[in-house]
Design a protein around this motif. Structure first.
Motif, PDB file in Angstrom:
ATOM      1  N   PRO A  49      18.370  -0.669 -36.863  1.00 32.67           N
ATOM      2  CA  PRO A  49      17.482   0.488 -36.736  1.00 32.67           C
ATOM      3  C   PRO A  49      16.125   0.237 -37.374  1.00 32.67           C
ATOM      4  O   PRO A  49      15.991  -0.556 -38.308  1.00 32.67           O
ATOM      5  N   LEU A  50      15.148   0.921 -36.878  1.00 32.90           N
ATOM      6  CA  LEU A  50      13.795   0.815 -37.418  1.00 32.90           C
ATOM      7  C   LEU A  50      13.698   1.550 -38.748  1.00 32.90           C
ATOM      8  O   LEU A  50      14.143   2.690 -38.872  1.00 32.90           O
ATOM      9  N   ALA A  51      13.120   0.890 -39.745  1.00 39.86           N
ATOM     10  CA  ALA A  51      12.923   1.515 -41.058  1.00 39.86           C
ATOM     11  C   ALA A  51      11.502   2.017 -41.234  1.00 39.86           C
ATOM     12  O   ALA A  51      11.279   3.091 -41.776  1.00 39.86           O
ATOM     13  N   ALA A  52      10.521   1.230 -40.761  1.00 41.02           N
ATOM     14  CA  ALA A  52       9.130   1.606 -41.033  1.00 41.02           C
ATOM     15  C   ALA A  52       8.175   0.982 -40.037  1.00 41.02           C
ATOM     16  O   ALA A  52       8.389  -0.134 -39.557  1.00 41.02           O
ATOM     17  N   VAL A  53       7.113   1.716 -39.765  1.00 36.26           N
ATOM     18  CA  VAL A  53       5.944   1.211 -39.036  1.00 36.26           C
ATOM     19  C   VAL A  53       4.778   1.256 -40.007  1.00 36.26           C
ATOM     20  O   VAL A  53       4.478   2.311 -40.581  1.00 36.26           O
ATOM     21  N   ILE A  54       4.124   0.124 -40.206  1.00 32.91           N
ATOM     22  CA  ILE A  54       2.978   0.036 -41.105  1.00 32.91           C
ATOM     23  C   ILE A  54       1.730  -0.148 -40.248  1.00 32.91           C
ATOM     24  O   ILE A  54       1.557  -1.174 -39.591  1.00 32.91           O
ATOM     25  N   ASP A  55       0.890   0.873 -40.234  1.00 32.33           N
ATOM     26  CA  ASP A  55      -0.318   0.878 -39.405  1.00 32.33           C
ATOM     27  C   ASP A  55      -1.494   0.394 -40.246  1.00 32.33           C
ATOM     28  O   ASP A  55      -1.850   1.020 -41.246  1.00 32.33           O
ATOM     29  N   LEU A  96       6.397   6.285 -41.220  1.00 28.27           N
ATOM     30  CA  LEU A  96       5.086   5.782 -40.825  1.00 28.27           C
ATOM     31  C   LEU A  96       4.251   5.637 -42.092  1.00 28.27           C
ATOM     32  O   LEU A  96       4.104   6.596 -42.860  1.00 28.27           O
ATOM     33  N   ILE A  97       3.722   4.435 -42.308  1.00 28.53           N
ATOM     34  CA  ILE A  97       2.962   4.154 -43.520  1.00 28.53           C
ATOM     35  C   ILE A  97       1.574   3.662 -43.121  1.00 28.53           C
ATOM     36  O   ILE A  97       1.443   2.726 -42.324  1.00 28.53           O
ATOM     37  N   HIS A  98       0.545   4.289 -43.655  1.00 28.90           N
ATOM     38  CA  HIS A  98      -0.826   3.886 -43.356  1.00 28.90           C
ATOM     39  C   HIS A  98      -1.327   2.956 -44.466  1.00 28.90           C
ATOM     40  O   HIS A  98      -1.368   3.339 -45.631  1.00 28.90           O
ATOM     41  N   LYS A  99      -1.699   1.750 -44.077  1.00 31.84           N
ATOM     42  CA  LYS A  99      -2.245   0.766 -45.008  1.00 31.84           C
ATOM     43  C   LYS A  99      -3.500   0.133 -44.387  1.00 31.84           C
ATOM     44  O   LYS A  99      -3.497  -1.025 -43.987  1.00 31.84           O
TER      45      LYS A  99
END
Length: 298
Positions: A49-55, A96-99
């Motif tokens: 499963p997907l844990a995180a998307v880092i944009d 969803l994490i914005h970096k």
């Protein structure tokens, strides 16, 4: 293997593994189809499963991308908990994490201006008295002339803490499942972060350059090898100006660009590890990063 595109994702460009089985990279996910969105969320494509998307994009890019989203992308993003607005710690839901690697625009331009020839910089500074923005335009031209490696090294020099923060998120979230990081094309900011992650876990320069070099043809169009060769032969393939910088100067992904970026990093900082330490990602944290990702990918 780090280069082959072995995923059934028709609506996402430049999607592949950075650390096989755990960390992935791609271009924007704003064009996701319903099928691809579901397969990423439920793990059927990635094997977990997907844990995180880092944009890695800036806010203005994200706002623009939202305007182009269809039902698939809307469903995908509505399934993610936004770390910037929601307390998602302790939840099993994907986040969803914005970096944004280029958040500090002033630092970016200060670094770019500092690399100009002193006499050229002085002349442009004097011109600013008569033509506002002359210095910035001259710095942009110098950046364009330097090509992708100049863009990458200016970005790295001006945002070491942002880079370290993105790497830290990769390690923190990977314990829960797969992690995807991306920018717009998945080539420049994503390519630099991919290089740093892979260097940190001991991937060879040869494999890193091969992985970076695959982006152009995976993206296709004006980034493809054929188009870059056409430009080298004097053919025109369309405009690319956005704001002050002519982004057409950074098309494609020639391995030499990442080779030059690695060489610059080692010359300026002594090693990639020393560069990461400048961003407060110290040796002990790097060792833990390597241990976590290698254990999860084995």
């Amino acid at each position: 293997p780090l280069v082959p595109l072995a995923f059934d994702l028709d609506s996402v460009k430049n999607f592949r593994a950075v650390v096989p089985g755990i960390v992935y990279r791609s271009a924007t996910l704003d064009g996701l189809s319903n099928k691809d969105a579901q397969s990423l969320l439920d793990g059927s494509t990635l094997g977990k499963p997907l844990a995180a998307v880092i944009d890695l994009r800036n806010e203005d890019e994200i706002r623009k991308g939202k305007l182009d989203r269809g039902d698939g992308a809307d469903f995908f993003y509505s399934s993610l908990l936004d770390r910037s607005t929601t307390d998602s710690f302790g939840s099993d839901a994907p986040v969803l994490i914005h970096k944004p690697l280029l958040r500090d625009v002033n630092a970016f331009w200060e670094e770019a201006i500092g690399r100009m020839d002193p006499l050229e910089r002085l002349g442009a500074t004097l011109q600013t008295a008569f033509s506002g923005g002359a210095l910035d335009r001259a710095a942009a031209k110098n950046l364009e002339n330097g090509g992708p490696s100049e863009l990458y090294t200016v970005m790295m020099a001006s945002s070491p803490r942002a880079v370290a923060s993105a790497m830290r998120s990769c390690a923190e979230e990977s314990s829960r499942g797969a992690v995807i990081f991306h920018c717009q094309k998945g080539k420049d900011r994503t390519g630099v972060l991919g290089m740093l992650v892979q260097t940190c876990i001991g991937i060879s320069d040869t494999e890193i350059l091969e992985a970076y070099g695959a982006s152009g043809d995976l993206l296709g169009g004006e980034d493809s090898t054929a188009s870059r060769n056409a430009v080298a032969n004097g053919d025109k393939i369309g405009g690319g100006k956005g704001g002050m910088i002519d982004w057409s100067c950074f098309r494609g992904s020639p391995p030499s660009a990442m080779k030059e970026t690695l060489e610059w990093t080692r010359q300026r900082y002594g090693s990639v590890e020393n560069y990461l330490s400048v961003g407060s990602f110290d040796v002990e944290e790097q060792q833990e990063f390597r241990r976590i990702l290698l254990n999860l990918s084995s």
